[in-house]
Design an enzyme around this catalytic site. Structure first.
Site, PDB file in Angstrom:
ATOM      1  N   LYS A 274      34.913  42.330  41.754  1.00 46.54           N
ATOM      2  CA  LYS A 274      35.357  42.958  40.546  1.00 46.54           C
ATOM      3  C   LYS A 274      34.747  43.486  39.220  1.00 46.54           C
ATOM      4  CE  LYS A 274      37.693  38.224  41.444  1.00 46.54           C
ATOM      5  NZ  LYS A 274      39.425  38.966  41.666  1.00 46.54           N
ATOM      6  N   ARG A 348      41.929  33.879  50.973  1.00 52.38           N
ATOM      7  CA  ARG A 348      42.881  32.757  52.064  1.00 52.38           C
ATOM      8  C   ARG A 348      41.954  32.807  53.828  1.00 52.38           C
ATOM      9  NH1 ARG A 348      45.895  39.178  51.740  1.00 52.38           N
ATOM     10  NH2 ARG A 348      45.714  38.145  48.649  1.00 52.38           N
TER      11      ARG A 348
HETATM   12  N1  BES Z   1      40.958  34.585  42.583  1.00 52.38           N
HETATM   13  C1  BES Z   1      41.486  35.809  42.890  1.00 52.38           C
HETATM   14  C2  BES Z   1      43.344  35.685  42.483  1.00 52.38           C
HETATM   15  C3  BES Z   1      43.226  35.316  41.066  1.00 52.38           C
HETATM   16  C4  BES Z   1      43.149  36.935  40.629  1.00 52.38           C
HETATM   17  C5  BES Z   1      43.589  35.246  40.458  1.00 52.38           C
HETATM   18  C6  BES Z   1      43.108  37.332  38.543  1.00 52.38           C
HETATM   19  C7  BES Z   1      43.823  34.748  39.195  1.00 52.38           C
HETATM   20  C8  BES Z   1      43.445  36.168  38.434  1.00 52.38           C
HETATM   21  C9  BES Z   1      41.394  36.167  43.938  1.00 52.38           C
HETATM   22  O1  BES Z   1      40.528  35.271  45.434  1.00 52.38           O
HETATM   23  C10 BES Z   1      41.213  37.908  44.704  1.00 52.38           C
HETATM   24  O2  BES Z   1      40.308  38.136  43.653  1.00 52.38           O
HETATM   25  N2  BES Z   1      43.072  37.987  45.482  1.00 52.38           N
HETATM   26  C11 BES Z   1      42.712  39.623  45.276  1.00 52.38           C
HETATM   27  C12 BES Z   1      42.771  39.826  46.143  1.00 52.38           C
HETATM   28  C13 BES Z   1      43.292  41.644  46.768  1.00 52.38           C
HETATM   29  C14 BES Z   1      42.090  42.142  46.883  1.00 52.38           C
HETATM   30  C15 BES Z   1      44.496  41.527  47.767  1.00 52.38           C
HETATM   31  C16 BES Z   1      44.136  40.299  43.863  1.00 52.38           C
HETATM   32  O3  BES Z   1      44.945  39.093  43.954  1.00 52.38           O
HETATM   33  O4  BES Z   1      43.675  41.113  43.471  1.00 52.38           O
HETATM   34 MN    MN Z   2      39.193  37.237  44.980  1.00 56.23          MN
END
Ligand code: BES
Ligand code: MN
Ligand code: ZN
Length: 495
Positions: A274, A348
């Site tokens: 990230k 997931r």
């Molecule tokens: N924990 C995050 C989701 C999230 C993002 C929660 C921002 C709260 C605020 C999750 O693990 C994640 O990174 N999801 C990705 C999925 C994508 C790579 C398909 C997302 O939402 O960008």
């Molecule tokens: Mn994530």
């Protein structure tokens, strides 16, 4: 803070303030009428002047100047009688207890009319504790400026009302404490809450309230084949944990309900790293797990006539030379394989094993809570969580519980059409789609592993922290979203 219930007269109550509720455009309720009488009409004067109307969440403070023992009388507007419900109560109570706390008051009494129903008493107790929540564990400076109430006393006129109110307070107290536990866990910095520490906390909670608890460590997870959980954790020096909490009711043949929580104690994204700002809130990525542990604490207190299982998949998601790679294929607990094309879609993955494990209990319902996708925030903001599932009856039950607790859920479709997006060239399924319908794709991946039982997924990424606009939910940090909903669902299930 103590919450007490007692039969007593507000005139001789020794608290720093006595609170009365006032409906908008209605005559004063009995207790407020009596307060008006002893203060020589001070309350009706306020109302007649138009300075206080009883509008929802409006507050007014009067100084009793010897008319009653308590030095202050606080009024809280309950709004119009026809709009009155438990959510209105929670909002109003949250506001007035916060205002009184901020004055520096230590003790307050709330004067309740005769025959106050149990669910109103529950709402008052719940909202008081929820509204007064603060997270100051890591502050060393300015502690003398922190204001806290020592006690709230529910004042009732007769024994019959007392026992009704006591019943409500016991439930409201347990639920608020469970919610505040979830908030504490969610707010805990990631160096203060690793998967190991989360498991230790679960054991502690289980011992306190009499739940069965089992924790699988790294070696046991390897032995049992929790490969997707291990895969997410393999980039971290912190070991993963799988936590099982169980409330076993007396007698045979009781329904089983399973709650499953995503417990990523820190989500860096892994090798699909990230950005710096994208990581800033990722200590909260275990809020689903926090809700499950909080709810299980309440279950332990209330001991419903239902077999309740809490499952938590806890891990860090870190990049390193040992981290899993985009392109890796991993066999899940249930035997299906998954191609990991983005290591940041890790929720997931850990849930795949947890949902597979849930099948062992043959549950009548499995509900998972997960901060799964940023996309749900785009879709629903921080007002509602995304709900998706395979069972309409269970989704109706969740909807109905959510309405009562005002933890809003909004259903998104989980049609087979979306399965196309997650077909893998090399494995049974891949962990991401094409970037469209992010929340649905997340749930579509989970659907592969939530087999053999009615299942509902709640994507709480938008509702688990930093929610604005509610008096009893802090505007910064963890909200404890889901604890009250799960308990309401359990309550509705057994009644
Ligand atoms: N924990 C995050 C989701 C999230 C993002 C929660 C921002 C709260 C605020 C999750 O693990 C994640 O990174 N999801 C990705 C999925 C994508 C790579 C398909 C997302 O939402 O960008
Ligand atoms: Mn994530
Ligand atoms: Zn995550």
């Amino acid at each position: 803070m103590q919450i007490n219930v007692k039969v007593g007269d507000f005139r001789t109550e020794t608290a720093d303030a006595v609170v009365f509720g006032v409906f908008e455009g209605e005559p004063l309720v009995s207790v407020a009428q009596a307060a008006d009488a002893v203060t020589d009409g001070a309350i009706s004067e306020l109302i007649d002047s138009g300075d206080f109307t009883g509008e929802h969440k409006q507050t007014a403070l009067l100084y009793s100047r010897g008319a009653i023992t308590a030095p202050r009388i606080a009024l809280i507007g309950l709004g119009k009688n026809e709009n009155f419900d438990t959510e209105k109560v929670r909002q109003a109570v949250g506001k007035v207890v916060q205002e009184l706390r901020d004055l520096g008051i230590k003790t307050l009494a709330i004067s309740l009319p005769s025959e106050t129903p149990q669910e109103i008493a529950q709402a008052i107790a719940e909202a008081s504790r929820l509204a007064l929540y603060q997270f100051n564990q890591h502050k060393t400076q300015g502690l003398d400026k922190i204001k806290e109430l020592d006690s709230i006393t529910f004042l009732v006129a007769d024994e019959a009302t007392k026992s009704m109110v006591e019943g409500g307070v016991a439930i409201g107290d347990a639920i608020a404490n469970g919610t505040n536990l979830a908030r504490d866990l969610s707010n805990q910095p990631p160096n203060h809450l690793t998967p190991t520490m989360l498991a230790e906390k679960a054991v502690e909670v289980a011992n306190e309230v009499g739940l069965k608890c089992e924790v699988f460590d790294q070696a046991q997870l390897e032995e049992r084949g929790f490969r997707t959980l291990l895969g997410v954790s393999q980039g971290s020096v912190e070991e993963p944990r799988f936590i099982i909490l169980e409330h076993i009711p007396d007698g045979e043949g009781k329904d089983t309900v399973a709650f499953v929580g995503k417990g990523i104690t820190f989500d860096s994204g892994g090798l699909s790293l990230k950005s710096g700002s994208g990581m800033m809130d990722m200590k909260h990525d275990m809020s689903g797990a926090a809700a499950v542990l909080g709810a299980m604490q309440v279950v332990g207190h209330l001991k419903p006539d239902l077999h309740v299982v809490g499952l938590i998949a806890a891990s860090e998601n870190m990049p390193s030379a040992t981290a899993q790679r985009p392109g890796d294929v991993v066999e899940t607990y249930g035997g299906k394989t998954i191609e990991i094309l983005n290591t940041d879609a890790e929720g997931r993955l850990v849930l795949a094993d947890a949902l597979g494990y849930a099948a062992h209990y043959n549950p009548k319902a499995t509900i998972d809570l997960a901060t799964l996708t940023g996309a749900v925030i785009t879709a629903l903001g921080n007002v509602a969580c995304g709900m998706l599932g395979t069972d309409d009856i269970l989704m109706d039950k969740v909807k109905s519980a959510a309405e009562k607790t005002h933890e809003r859920v909004w259903e998104l479709p989980l049609w087979d059409d979306y399965d196309e997006l997650i077909k893998s060239d090399v494995a049974d399924v891949k962990n991401i789609g094409d970037g469209t319908a992010g929340t649905i794709v997340g749930a579509a991946v989970l659907k592969h592993f939530a087999e053999g039982y009615p299942w509902v997924h709640l994507d709480i990424a938008g509702t688990a922290w930093d929610v604005k606009g509610s008096s009893y939910i802090p505007s910064k940090g963890g909200t404890g979203y889901g604890v009250r909903l799960l308990i309401q669902l359990v309550h509705d299930w057994v009644s």
